[in-house]
Design an enzyme around this catalytic site. Structure first.
Site, PDB file in Angstrom:
ATOM      1  N   GLU A  75       8.003   7.702   9.301  1.00 56.06           N
ATOM      2  CA  GLU A  75       7.101   6.851   8.902  1.00 56.06           C
ATOM      3  C   GLU A  75       7.471   5.501   9.385  1.00 56.06           C
ATOM      4  OE1 GLU A  75       5.651   8.026   4.458  1.00 56.06           O
ATOM      5  OE2 GLU A  75       7.521   7.316   4.628  1.00 56.06           O
ATOM      6  N   ASP A 135      17.851   1.121   3.500  1.00 54.50           N
ATOM      7  CA  ASP A 135      17.170   0.695   2.203  1.00 54.50           C
ATOM      8  C   ASP A 135      18.278   1.084   1.281  1.00 54.50           C
ATOM      9  OD1 ASP A 135      17.168   3.600   2.034  1.00 54.50           O
ATOM     10  OD2 ASP A 135      15.092   3.286   0.760  1.00 54.50           O
ATOM     11  N   SER A 191      16.014   3.936  -4.984  1.00 50.87           N
ATOM     12  CA  SER A 191      15.699   3.637  -3.732  1.00 50.87           C
ATOM     13  C   SER A 191      15.464   2.439  -3.201  1.00 50.87           C
ATOM     14  CB  SER A 191      14.368   4.690  -3.396  1.00 50.87           C
ATOM     15  OG  SER A 191      14.151   4.470  -2.026  1.00 50.87           O
TER      16      SER A 191
HETATM   17  C1  16G Z   1       7.874   6.665  -0.929  1.00 48.73           C
HETATM   18  C2  16G Z   1       8.253   7.716  -0.064  1.00 48.73           C
HETATM   19  C3  16G Z   1       7.688   7.283   1.398  1.00 48.73           C
HETATM   20  C4  16G Z   1       6.434   6.394   1.335  1.00 48.73           C
HETATM   21  C5  16G Z   1       6.456   5.241   0.204  1.00 48.73           C
HETATM   22  C6  16G Z   1       5.044   4.982   0.301  1.00 48.73           C
HETATM   23  C7  16G Z   1       9.867   9.298  -0.027  1.00 48.73           C
HETATM   24  C8  16G Z   1      11.234   9.899  -0.105  1.00 48.73           C
HETATM   25  N1  16G Z   1       9.627   8.184  -0.141  1.00 48.73           N
HETATM   26  O1  16G Z   1       8.901   5.479  -1.108  1.00 48.73           O
HETATM   27  O2  16G Z   1       7.974   8.289   2.240  1.00 48.73           O
HETATM   28  O3  16G Z   1       6.290   5.810   2.552  1.00 48.73           O
HETATM   29  O4  16G Z   1       6.875   5.912  -1.054  1.00 48.73           O
HETATM   30  O5  16G Z   1       4.604   4.125  -0.961  1.00 48.73           O
HETATM   31  O6  16G Z   1       8.996  10.222   0.123  1.00 48.73           O
HETATM   32  P1  16G Z   1       3.227   3.785  -1.255  1.00 48.73           P
HETATM   33  O7  16G Z   1       2.709   4.991  -1.815  1.00 48.73           O
HETATM   34  O8  16G Z   1       3.472   2.928  -2.465  1.00 48.73           O
HETATM   35  O9  16G Z   1       2.566   3.174  -0.415  1.00 48.73           O
HETATM   36 MG    MG Z   2      14.768   4.984  -0.217  1.00 57.15          MG
END
Ligand code: 16G
Ligand code: MG
Length: 576
Positions: free
Chosen positions: A404, A310, A64
């Site tokens: 988001e 991304d 990702s």
């Molecule tokens: C991941 C999630 C994204 C979320 C992010 C938060 C998916 C496909 N991706 O990239 O939605 O905003 O995590 O990251 O679900 P964090 O928990 O480190 O803030």
């Molecule tokens: Mg991604």
């Protein structure tokens, strides 16, 4: 289940002793070199899930938005959605079982989940290229006979005979896992994450969602896009060209493939297309959103519409420079606002009382929530961070718009809404028919299986063209409240638990009170903290009436987290 064969193959993908990983917000993600056993085991698990659901299951190998040394894997459930939570637990157990226990853990899962082992299984696999090819002048430590630096001829030889991106080896390990459990598979090779979600959905709906090929994807989206833009009122050059930062990821390759399908409606100019820079390094949606500045490697002129994907092309943000050279970010919140206002107008024209809801997370800018609720009169809901939570909530509406702030999102249409719209497009007349037809195309243009940068980009471009909106006019819908995000290192981030869609802290005791007291001292302010699901840190978010106040509130909250939740390392300083 041939346990001997599983044990034998597993030894070829042995787990490093003591390594513990977690199936997090979006699958497993860590250094590529630690993932071989996880890939093999996810191949096994995908077969079990496929047998249990009697459906095709997807396995996507992707890092990702993470740095290029990383990689990751996630499983895709039958309708193209994220893996069900109970299976996330199975995934974590299986990935962490020590070598000798793995076959038993696999058996346990199949018993617990009541998997019929006689059932056939089918798994589709995709990957995005995680490490770009080396460039001339790069230094190499790995292959021992390799010269320290290479000229271009040596480089070609290296490419052809030696170079294998980590994702290719890793997806081979997935295939090993699938085949040892006698599952059938199809390897889509290089695809974006949302494209793999699309394939899974197509295969499990007998093609009703679309053709399960990459051409099928391009044809479905481009047909809907061209129909939406064709009779558009505004067709000046301004609406026809767009600069795209592809984060040096798979999006560049796929957008190039798609270019000629959409060229009548949009010309895209690609930057960070993977020919030089590193994946997600100083570019891409995550960089642009979190640093609130343009990516490196993109030439921007005043008022030009630009966007960033991304690394695996499931997020998108827009932006532009004004005539004074100031950078303006148009994030997921403003994308959701543009899309919902367009949809609301169309619903009004078709005169049907289909309900529409917008789903956000606590990171949504307060101004966006206020605008949606008070000006647009659209109900807004807040869920925990992570696409699966928003997706789930959005399924409750006839039309569920979810985004988001970081640019992950899409729109879901209920079966009933889709049927109604299709019927109106056939039977009604004039303006009503036209609006229904437009909605039909919007339904096709969104990737309803998962947020998709390419599909979202085309929806946005179609809306801007149809409404004759410039990027500045879009931006001017509302003004974002100044905000700041910070990270705090603590000994164990799990000591922080939250409620109310992550907007309130439950533990450690006293932290929420401290945050409340701090928030009270600023105007238009809000702050929350949550343990990250992808990094070993606690995230802090604050917004207030000025950037200075947002910064200072974020600092003060960070300090409270540090003091009350076991901070380690350097103590955050008050002020900015
Ligand atoms: C991941 C999630 C994204 C979320 C992010 C938060 C998916 C496909 N991706 O990239 O939605 O905003 O995590 O990251 O679900 P964090 O928990 O480190 O803030
Ligand atoms: Mg991604």
């Amino acid at each position: 289940m041939d346990l001997d064969a599983i044990t034998e193959y597993s030894a070829l993908h042995a787990k490093p002793n003591g390594l513990v990983l977690q199936y997090g917000t979006a699958g497993f993600r860590t250094k590529a070199e630690h993932l071989d056993h996880v890939m093999f085991r996810m191949g096994l698990l995908a077969v079990l899930r496929s047998k249990q659901t009697k459906s095709t299951i997807g396995v996507m190998v992707t890092a990702s938005h993470n740095p290029e040394e990383d990689n990751g894997v996630k499983l895709v459930d039958p309708l193209g959605e994220m893996l069900a939570p109970s299976w996330e637990e199975h995934a974590t157990c299986l990935a962490n079982a020590e070598e000798q226990d793995m076959p038993r853990v696999l058996m346990d899962i199949s018993v617990k989940a009541a998997v019929n082992l006689q059932q056939d299984a089918f798994v589709v696999i995709g990957r995005d290229t995680s490490s770009p090819p080396p460039s001339a002048g790069d230094t190499f430590q790995d292959p021992q006979w390799m010269p320290e630096t290479m000229d271009s001829i040596e480089l070609c030889i290296y490419h052809v005979f030696l170079y294998t991106p980590s994702s290719e080896k890793l997806s081979q390990s997935v295939i090993d896992g699938v085949t040892v459990l006698e599952g059938q598979f199809h390897d889509y090779g290089l695809v974006t994450t949302p494209q793999l979600h699309y394939m899974v959905c197509c295969r499990n709906t007998s093609g009703r969602y679309g053709k399960a090929t990459i051409e099928g994807y391009y044809e479905k989206l481009s047909r809907a896009f061209l129909e939406l833009t064709n009779q558009a009122f505004c067709s000046g050059d301004d609406y026809r060209s767009l600069k795209v930062d592809c984060a040096n990821g798979i999006g560049a390759l796929k957008l190039r493939e798609m270019e000629h399908y959409i060229s009548q409606g949009l010309s895209v100019q690609l930057f960070n297309d993977g020919t030089k820079g590193k994946l997600n390094h100083l570019c891409g949606a995550d960089f642009v959103k979190s640093h609130q500045k343009p990516p490196e490697g993109m030439e921007m002129k005043a008022n030009e519409r630009c966007c960033s994907f991304d690394g695996d092309a499931d997020r998108i943000v827009y932006y532009y420079l004004d005539v004074d050279g100031h950078f303006h970010l148009i994030d997921g919140d403003k994308i959701a606002t543009l899309i919902s206002s367009f949809l609301k107008e169309l619903l009004l024209e078709i005169g049907e009382s289909l309900n529409i809801g917008v789903v956000q997370t606590a990171y949504a800018n307060g101004s966006s929530t206020r605008y949606l609720e008070e000006v647009m009169k659209v109900p807004v809901y807040c869920t925990k961070t992570g696409v699966k939570h928003l997706h789930h909530k959005a399924q409750e509406f006839d039309i569920g718009v979810y985004f988001e702030a970081n640019g992950h999102g899409t729109v879901l249409f209920s079966k009933a809404a889709e049927t109604k719209i299709k019927q109106l497009a056939k039977e009604s007349e004039d303006k009503k028919k036209e609006a229904a037809k437009m909605l039909e195309n919007v339904i096709d243009l969104f990737n309803q299986a998962a947020g998709d940068a390419i599909s979202d980009m085309l929806v946005i471009e179609a809306i801007l063209t149809r409404k004759g909106l410039t990027v500045q006019q879009w931006d001017a819908l509302y003004t974002d409240l100044p905000n700041r995000q910070l990270k705090v290192k603590v000994a164990d981030r799990q000591v922080i638990s939250t409620t109310d869609a992550e907007r309130q802290v439950v533990t450690p005791l006293g932290l929420q009170e401290a945050i409340n007291d701090l928030v009270k001292t600023y105007k238009l302010s809000r702050a929350f903290v949550r343990p990250s699901g992808t990094e070993d840190i606690v995230r802090v978010y604050a917004e207030a009436d000025s950037q200075e106040n947002a910064d200072s509130l974020a600092r003060a909250v960070s300090l409270a987290v540090f003091q009350l939740a076991g901070g380690v390392g350097e103590m955050p300083q008050p002020g900015f």
